[in-house]
Design an enzyme around this catalytic site. Structure first.
Site, PDB file in Angstrom:
ATOM      1  N   LYS A 154       0.619  -1.238   0.349  1.00 38.48           N
ATOM      2  CA  LYS A 154       0.279  -0.217   0.196  1.00 38.48           C
ATOM      3  C   LYS A 154       0.796   1.141   0.382  1.00 38.48           C
ATOM      4  CE  LYS A 154      -1.766   3.228   3.178  1.00 38.48           C
ATOM      5  NZ  LYS A 154      -2.063   4.222   1.994  1.00 38.48           N
ATOM      6  N   GLU A 229       9.553   0.905  10.626  1.00 36.40           N
ATOM      7  CA  GLU A 229      10.380   1.822  10.911  1.00 36.40           C
ATOM      8  C   GLU A 229       9.843   3.380  11.088  1.00 36.40           C
ATOM      9  OE1 GLU A 229      13.267   1.324  10.690  1.00 36.40           O
ATOM     10  OE2 GLU A 229      13.371  -0.825   9.693  1.00 36.40           O
ATOM     11  N   CYS A 263      13.074  10.471   7.776  1.00 33.46           N
ATOM     12  CA  CYS A 263      13.523  10.347   9.032  1.00 33.46           C
ATOM     13  C   CYS A 263      14.762  10.045   9.577  1.00 33.46           C
ATOM     14  CB  CYS A 263      13.081   8.495   8.799  1.00 33.46           C
ATOM     15  SG  CYS A 263      13.345   7.481   8.032  1.00 33.46           S
ATOM     16  N   GLU A 356       9.436  15.406  15.535  1.00 31.49           N
ATOM     17  CA  GLU A 356       9.778  15.161  14.611  1.00 31.49           C
ATOM     18  C   GLU A 356       8.976  16.569  13.368  1.00 31.49           C
ATOM     19  OE1 GLU A 356       8.569  11.833  12.589  1.00 31.49           O
ATOM     20  OE2 GLU A 356      10.600  12.064  11.511  1.00 31.49           O
TER      21      GLU A 356
HETATM   22  P1  NAP Z   1       1.641   7.845   8.754  1.00 30.74           P
HETATM   23  O1  NAP Z   1       0.864   9.003   8.494  1.00 30.74           O
HETATM   24  O2  NAP Z   1       1.828   7.001   9.731  1.00 30.74           O
HETATM   25  O3  NAP Z   1       1.681   7.646   7.149  1.00 30.74           O
HETATM   26  C1  NAP Z   1       2.205   6.119   6.606  1.00 30.74           C
HETATM   27  C2  NAP Z   1       1.264   5.012   5.929  1.00 30.74           C
HETATM   28  O4  NAP Z   1       0.117   4.318   7.542  1.00 30.74           O
HETATM   29  C3  NAP Z   1       1.320   5.284   5.162  1.00 30.74           C
HETATM   30  O5  NAP Z   1       0.579   4.450   4.139  1.00 30.74           O
HETATM   31  C4  NAP Z   1      -0.449   5.655   5.798  1.00 30.74           C
HETATM   32  O6  NAP Z   1      -1.735   5.888   4.729  1.00 30.74           O
HETATM   33  C5  NAP Z   1      -0.908   4.258   6.193  1.00 30.74           C
HETATM   34  N1  NAP Z   1      -1.964   4.167   7.352  1.00 30.74           N
HETATM   35  C6  NAP Z   1      -2.332   5.821   8.101  1.00 30.74           C
HETATM   36  N2  NAP Z   1      -3.011   4.999   8.514  1.00 30.74           N
HETATM   37  C7  NAP Z   1      -3.385   3.476   9.022  1.00 30.74           C
HETATM   38  C8  NAP Z   1      -4.070   2.680   9.621  1.00 30.74           C
HETATM   39  N3  NAP Z   1      -4.937   2.892  10.814  1.00 30.74           N
HETATM   40  N4  NAP Z   1      -3.928   1.048   9.509  1.00 30.74           N
HETATM   41  C9  NAP Z   1      -2.567   1.028   8.348  1.00 30.74           C
HETATM   42  N5  NAP Z   1      -2.178   1.952   7.582  1.00 30.74           N
HETATM   43  C10 NAP Z   1      -2.864   3.227   8.185  1.00 30.74           C
HETATM   44  O7  NAP Z   1       3.237   7.954   8.129  1.00 30.74           O
HETATM   45  P2  NAP Z   1       3.495  10.114   6.913  1.00 30.74           P
HETATM   46  O8  NAP Z   1       3.114  11.076   7.438  1.00 30.74           O
HETATM   47  O9  NAP Z   1       3.083   9.172   5.916  1.00 30.74           O
HETATM   48  O10 NAP Z   1       5.199   9.510   6.819  1.00 30.74           O
HETATM   49  C11 NAP Z   1       5.992   9.840   7.602  1.00 30.74           C
HETATM   50  C12 NAP Z   1       6.162   9.382   9.161  1.00 30.74           C
HETATM   51  O11 NAP Z   1       7.049   8.328   8.468  1.00 30.74           O
HETATM   52  C13 NAP Z   1       7.792  10.200   9.323  1.00 30.74           C
HETATM   53  O12 NAP Z   1       7.206  10.176  11.490  1.00 30.74           O
HETATM   54  C14 NAP Z   1       8.385   9.385   8.979  1.00 30.74           C
HETATM   55  O13 NAP Z   1       9.618   9.892  10.256  1.00 30.74           O
HETATM   56  C15 NAP Z   1       8.362   8.346   8.725  1.00 30.74           C
HETATM   57  N6  NAP Z   1       9.165   7.150   7.833  1.00 30.74           N
HETATM   58  C16 NAP Z   1      10.461   6.870   8.873  1.00 30.74           C
HETATM   59  C17 NAP Z   1      11.433   6.062   8.184  1.00 30.74           C
HETATM   60  C18 NAP Z   1      12.093   4.683   9.138  1.00 30.74           C
HETATM   61  O14 NAP Z   1      12.652   3.870   7.748  1.00 30.74           O
HETATM   62  N7  NAP Z   1      12.441   4.257  10.143  1.00 30.74           N
HETATM   63  C19 NAP Z   1      11.166   5.914   6.611  1.00 30.74           C
HETATM   64  C20 NAP Z   1      10.815   6.474   6.229  1.00 30.74           C
HETATM   65  C21 NAP Z   1       9.676   8.161   7.219  1.00 30.74           C
HETATM   66  P3  NAP Z   1      -2.260   7.198   3.614  1.00 30.74           P
HETATM   67  O15 NAP Z   1      -1.063   8.037   3.038  1.00 30.74           O
HETATM   68  O16 NAP Z   1      -3.704   6.739   3.207  1.00 30.74           O
HETATM   69  O17 NAP Z   1      -2.067   7.819   5.012  1.00 30.74           O
END
Ligand code: NAP
Length: 454
Positions: A154, A229, A263, A356
Site C-alpha cells: 500500500k 520503521e 526519517c 519530529e
Molecule cells: P503515516 O501517516 O504514519 O502513514 C504511513 C502509511 O501508513 C501511509 O501509507 C498511510 O496511509 C498508512 N496508514 C495510515 N493509517 C493507517 C492505519 N490505521 N493502518 C494502517 N496503515 C495506515 O506516516 P507519513 O506521514 O506517511 O510518513 C511520515 C513518517 O514516516 C515520519 O514519522 C517518518 O519519520 C516516518 N518514516 C520512517 C522511516 C524509517 O525507516 N524509520 C522512513 C521514512 C519515514 P495514508 O497515506 O492513506 O494515510
C-alpha cells in the site's frame, strides 16, 4: 468509489486522480497473492533469483520514467529521484542473491540429524509513507520476494505513482500475476485490512510512530509478525576537535535533503560550547548556499514540501522570527515552499527540539563535554540515526556506543546503504531492514529432527 486528486507540490497543478482500492478488492488481491506465493516458493532458488534480476533490469530501463513520476508527484529534485530509482534496482539485485543463500543449520544432536529450514511466511503486507515512496517500498518487497513470499503493497495516499509503476514493471519482467500487487487507497481501509486479514502473515510498516503503534496493536490480535520503521529526531554531534569546516558545510545536507522529510534527518545539531559561535558562522553561508528550486532542474538540491497539509504542519513550528538564527531561500509563487531554517531554541524542552517536524527546520544547541553530548543526544523518544564529528577515534567510538540509535555515522552524514542493516532504537522502530540478514526476517525457522536410530 473514493479517489484522491494528486497535486504537483512544486506548482499546485492537478496531475491526476487515483481510485482507492475497496475492501473487497484488497481481499481479492490477498487471495491472488496466496495462490501466486505457492508457485513462487516452489520454484528452484536459481529461477527466483533470475526473476528478481529481470525485475531489476526492468527498473533500470525505467529510471527516467520513475524519476519523472517522483518529481511530479512528490516534488523530489530530479537528481535525487534518479538516485532513488537506481537504488530500487540495486536493492533488487542485492536480494536477487538471497534465494540461493537461504541457509539453514545442521545442529549436532543425539540419535539423528537436526536441520533447520527458512520457510517463507506467505503473504507480506507492506505499508509505506510518502517521503521516499519507491525506495522504502523496495526495502520491503525485494527481500520479502527473495525469501519466497508474495507481497501486497500500500503506497501513501499522496504519492502512489512510482509504486504503481513498479507493480507494472514486475509484471513486464515476468513475475507471476498476483505475486507483487500494489493497492492504492486509504491507510484506514487498505492498510488496516492488511493488518486484520488472517492470510497476511507479516506487516512491514514505515511511517509515523503514532500509526505504527496502532499497527503493532492490530498485529497482536493474530500474533502477526511486524517490522516497524518509525519517526526520528536525530542528533548531529559536533566536537571542538572535529574538522569544523567540513561538519558545518555538510550539516545542511544532513537535514534539508528531501526538504527535511527524511526519517534520518539530523534535525538537532549539538555543538561543543567552545566552538558554538564559530560553527554558526560557518553554517550560515552553507545553509544559504543550498539550491532550493524547481524539482525538474538538474542543479536543484531541495524541492518543496509534499502537500499543503504538511506545509501547514511544518510552518506551525516557526510562527515568527523570534528563534530564527538564519534562513536559506525558497521560490515565491505557487507550491509548498519552505526555506531551510535554523533555530536557536529557547530550551531543551521546546517542541522544536522534541518533535519530529519533518521539514527543513533544524535546531542548534550547545553542550559542554562528552557526557553532556551523549545525554542530550539521548534526550529523545526516538533513536534512528545520527552523526558524530571528532578527530579523536576513542571518543568517536565511546560516543557512538553511548548514543541509543540504530544508525550512526562518524565524520559523515550517510544513513542508508542497502548492504548494511537499518532501523531504529526506542520509538523509532522494531526490527531491521536491509543488509545481509533482511531476507531471513521474511521467514519462519522450521526445525526438523531425522532419527538415524535403527
Ligand atoms: P503515516 O501517516 O504514519 O502513514 C504511513 C502509511 O501508513 C501511509 O501509507 C498511510 O496511509 C498508512 N496508514 C495510515 N493509517 C493507517 C492505519 N490505521 N493502518 C494502517 N496503515 C495506515 O506516516 P507519513 O506521514 O506517511 O510518513 C511520515 C513518517 O514516516 C515520519 O514519522 C517518518 O519519520 C516516518 N518514516 C520512517 C522511516 C524509517 O525507516 N524509520 C522512513 C521514512 C519515514 P495514508 O497515506 O492513506 O494515510
Amino acid at each position: 468509489m473514493t479517489t484522491t486528486t494528486l497535486i504537483n507540490p512544486a506548482d499546485e497543478t492537478v496531475i491526476g486522480t487515483i481510485e482507492h482500492s475497496t475492501l473487497e478488492q484488497v481481499d481479492e488481491a490477498i487471495v491472488r497473492a496466496t495462490l501466486a506465493q505457492i508457485g513462487w516458493a516452489a520454484l528452484a532458488p536459481a529461477d527466483r533469483a533470475a526473476a528478481l534480476r529481470r525485475f531489476a533490469l526492468a527498473v533500470d530501463g525505467a529510471i527516467d520514467d520513475l524519476a519523472a513520476l517522483e518529481v511530479t508527484n512528490s516534488g523530489h529534485p530530479i537528481g535525487q529521484a534518479r538516485w532513488e530509482a537506481g537504488h530500487v534496482r540495486d536493492v533488487l539485485n542485492y536480494y536477487a542473491a538471497a534465494p540461493e543463500r537461504m541457509l539453514g543449520q545442521q545442529i549436532p544432536v543425539a540419535g539423528g540429524i537436526n536441520v533447520t529450514f527458512l520457510e517463507p511466511i506467505g503473504v507480506v503486507g507492506i505499508i509505506v509513507p510518502w517521503n521516499f515512496p519507491m525506495t522504502i517500498a523496495s526495502w520491503g518487497f525485494a527481500p520479502a520476494l527473495a525469501a519466497g513470499n508474495a507481497v501486497v503493497l500500500k503506497p501513501a495516499e499522496w504519492t502512489p505513482l512510482t509504486a504503481i509503476r513498479l507493480g507494472e514493471l514486475a509484471l513486464e519482467a515476468g513475475l507471476p500475476v498476483g505475486l507483487f500487487q500494489v493497492l492504492p487507497g486509504r491507510g484506514s481501509v487498505v492498510g488496516e485490512r492488511f493488518v486484520t486479514h488472517p492470510r497476511v502473515g507479516k506487516i512491514v510498516f514505515t511511517g509515523s510512530t503514532e500509526v505504527g503503534k496502532r499497527v503493532m496493536a492490530g498485529c497482536s490480535e493474530q500474533v502477526k509478525a511486524v517490522t516497524l520503521e518509525l519517526g526520528g529526531k536525530s542528533a548531529n554531534v559536533v566536537f571542538a576537535d572535529s574538522d569544523l569546516e567540513k561538519a558545518a558545510a555538510t550539516a545542511p545536507y544532513s537535514v534539508f535533503e528531501n526538504a527535511g522529510q527524511d526519517c534520518c534527518a539530523r534535525s538537532r545539531i549539538l555543538v561543543q560550547r567552545s566552538v558554538f559561535d564559530r560553527f554558526l558562522e560557518l553554517l550560515e553561508p552553507a545553509v544559504k548556499a543550498v539550491k532550493v528550486g524547481q524539482p525538474g532542474d538538474a542543479d536543484t538540491e531541495m524541492g518543496p514540501l509534499v502537500s499543503r497539509t504538511h506545509f501547514e504542519s511544518v510552518a506551525a513550528y516557526v510562527p515568527d522570527d523570534e528563534r530564527v538564527a538564519f534562513r536559506g531561500s525558497a521560490p515565491a509563487g505557487p507550491g509548498f515552499w519552505f526555506p531551510p531554517t535554523v533555530l536557536l531554541p529557547a530550551s531543551a524542552t521546546d517542541r522544536t527540539v522534541t518533535d519530529e517536524i519533518f521539514g527543513p527546520v533544524v535546531t542548534v544547541q550547545a553542550f559542554d563535554d562528552e557526557a553532556d553530548a551523549i545525554r542530550m543526544a539521548n534526550a529523545s523518544q526516538y533513536g534512528l540515526s545520527g552523526s558524530v564529528w571528532t578527530r579523536d577515534l576513542g571518543r568517536a567510538l565511546r560516543v557512538s556506543r553511548g548514543i541509543a540509535t540504530g544508525n550512526l555515522s562518524v565524520n559523515s552524514n550517510s544513513s542508508v546503504r542497502y548492504s548494511t542493516p537499518f532501523g531504529g532504537f526506542k520509538q523509532s522502530g522494531l526490527g531491521r531492514e536491509l543488509g545481509p540478514d533482511a531476507a531471513e526476517a521474511f521467514t519462519e525457522t522450521k526445525n526438523v529432527f531425522i532419527s538415524t536410530v535403527d
